[in-house]
Design an enzyme around this catalytic site. Structure first.
Site, PDB file in Angstrom:
ATOM      1  N   ARG A 224      77.040  38.062  42.193  1.00 34.05           N
ATOM      2  CA  ARG A 224      76.172  36.931  42.514  1.00 34.05           C
ATOM      3  C   ARG A 224      75.450  36.522  41.250  1.00 34.05           C
ATOM      4  O   ARG A 224      75.138  37.357  40.391  1.00 34.05           O
ATOM      5  CB  ARG A 224      75.150  37.305  43.598  1.00 34.05           C
ATOM      6  CG  ARG A 224      75.736  37.464  44.996  1.00 34.05           C
ATOM      7  CD  ARG A 224      76.171  36.130  45.589  1.00 34.05           C
ATOM      8  NE  ARG A 224      76.590  36.234  46.973  1.00 34.05           N
ATOM      9  CZ  ARG A 224      77.839  36.429  47.383  1.00 34.05           C
ATOM     10  NH1 ARG A 224      78.807  36.571  46.476  1.00 34.05           N
ATOM     11  NH2 ARG A 224      78.137  36.482  48.676  1.00 34.05           N
ATOM     12  N   GLU A 252      73.154  27.774  41.180  1.00 29.05           N
ATOM     13  CA  GLU A 252      74.506  27.472  41.630  1.00 29.05           C
ATOM     14  C   GLU A 252      74.434  26.427  42.737  1.00 29.05           C
ATOM     15  O   GLU A 252      73.669  26.616  43.687  1.00 29.05           O
ATOM     16  CB  GLU A 252      75.165  28.754  42.149  1.00 29.05           C
ATOM     17  CG  GLU A 252      76.630  28.616  42.478  1.00 29.05           C
ATOM     18  CD  GLU A 252      77.257  29.933  42.905  1.00 29.05           C
ATOM     19  OE1 GLU A 252      77.787  29.979  44.053  1.00 29.05           O
ATOM     20  OE2 GLU A 252      77.212  30.910  42.138  1.00 29.05           O
ATOM     21  N   HIS A 271      82.734  29.610  41.831  1.00 29.33           N
ATOM     22  CA  HIS A 271      82.591  30.545  42.954  1.00 29.33           C
ATOM     23  C   HIS A 271      83.818  30.478  43.870  1.00 29.33           C
ATOM     24  O   HIS A 271      83.714  30.279  45.086  1.00 29.33           O
ATOM     25  CB  HIS A 271      81.324  30.243  43.754  1.00 29.33           C
ATOM     26  CG  HIS A 271      80.811  31.437  44.508  1.00 29.33           C
ATOM     27  ND1 HIS A 271      79.482  31.629  44.795  1.00 29.33           N
ATOM     28  CD2 HIS A 271      81.459  32.505  45.050  1.00 29.33           C
ATOM     29  CE1 HIS A 271      79.320  32.748  45.481  1.00 29.33           C
ATOM     30  NE2 HIS A 271      80.523  33.307  45.648  1.00 29.33           N
TER      31      HIS A 271
END
Length: 308
Positions: A224, A252, A271
């Site tokens: 993450r 993000e 991602h």
């Protein structure tokens, strides 16, 4: 009981449901398929946004939240008392491991600069050759869970050596504890981050962590974004001393004016490590097994405890 799922294909992928179980499609949280009463098992969308959790307050009979993601950080601390939170551990092992291997090879073999040269129609041999190579590298995997095991299995044929780190050391398996990182980082050519985001791992990759990595080392983040402190990461990468392959960032999505976009020693992907065509069949196989366990009064797997 009612089970709410987010994908139309999920109905056929769940397998046979026990008597008394009704499966309904909740594709849009703003348009409920029926009354929330009786919904005891809910599957939120994959990579659900922060607003998805608002539905929790509208489900008075809810007993299980089954995630489609391996990480549960967006849900920990938000689940009402009496509701069990389960993640999708195991579902993303192969896909994420593939991304890690692809990212490492792309970074070491200079695929980023070569792709940019291709866009300019330039034969860039003199610019990129000789490239680095994977053979002989020392790989430090931070997060020795199921994805870490999958990464190790796929990297093993590349003639690399491994060091594994987990929250709790497992001497019998030669897995080190997180507190040993300061001594392990200087010996790593490649550091792969696969830890969940918890209060203990948030900001784990800070100035000291990065400074301990040797010159030319590659940081691979498939965990993450907030596991790494972005200002420290940008500063170290901007110096050119380290390289990075990042599938996740903080913030993000990454804003268009963020300095990470411009660094030639950074490979960025949006991602996508777990977003593959085989995701839904694997994910709903797990969901189907969990629903059958729950209906039979059997213990659920992948229960999230203390953020893991």
């Amino acid at each position: 009981m009612k089970v709410w799922i987010p994908h139309p294909a999920g109905r056929s992928l769940l397998g046979e449901m026990p008597p008394g179980v009704t499966v309904e499609l909740l594709a849009d949280p703003a348009r409920l398929p029926s009354s929330p009463a009786g919904v005891r098992f809910w599957v939120p969308p994959f990579l659900a946004g922060p607003d998805a959790g608002a539905l929790l307050a509208e489900l008075p009979d809810l007993e299980v939240v089954q995630l489609l993601s391996a990480g549960a950080d967006a849900w920990v601390g938000r689940i009402p008392d009496g509701v069990t939170l389960c993640d999708a551990r195991g579902v993303h092992d192969s896909a994420t491991a593939e991304w890690v291997v692809a990212a490492i090879l792309s970074a070491l073999r200079g695929f980023g600069p070569m792709a940019r040269a291709q866009g300019r129609r330039e034969w860039a041999y003199d610019e990129v050759a000789p490239t680095d190579e994977l053979a002989g590298k020392r790989v430090l995997i931070v997060g020795a869970g199921s994805i870490g095991a999958a990464v190790r299995a796929r990297l093993a044929p590349f003639e690399v050596s491994f060091t594994l780190v987990a929250r709790t050391p497992r001497p019998a398996e030669e897995v080190h504890g997180v507190d040993e990182l300061p001594a392990l980082l200087p010996e790593a050519d490649i550091v792969v981050l696969l830890v969940p985001l918890t209060e203990q791992t948030r900001g784990l990759v800070d100035e000291k962590f990065l400074a301990a990595m040797p010159d030319g080392a590659l940081l691979v983040n498939a965990a993450r974004g907030p596991v790494a402190r972005t200002p420290a990461l940008v500063a170290e990468l901007a110096s050119g001393r380290l390289r990075a392959a990042l599938d996740v960032t903080d913030p993000e999505p990454l804003p268009a004016d963020h300095p990470l976009w411009e660094l030639p020693n950074v490979l960025l992907t949006p991602h996508v490590a777990g977003s593959v065509r085989g995701l839904l069949p694997r994910a709903y196989r797990l969901v189907g097994e969990q629903v059958r366990r729950f209906a039979a009064g059997e213990p659920l797997t992948n229960r999230v405890v203390d953020g893991y």
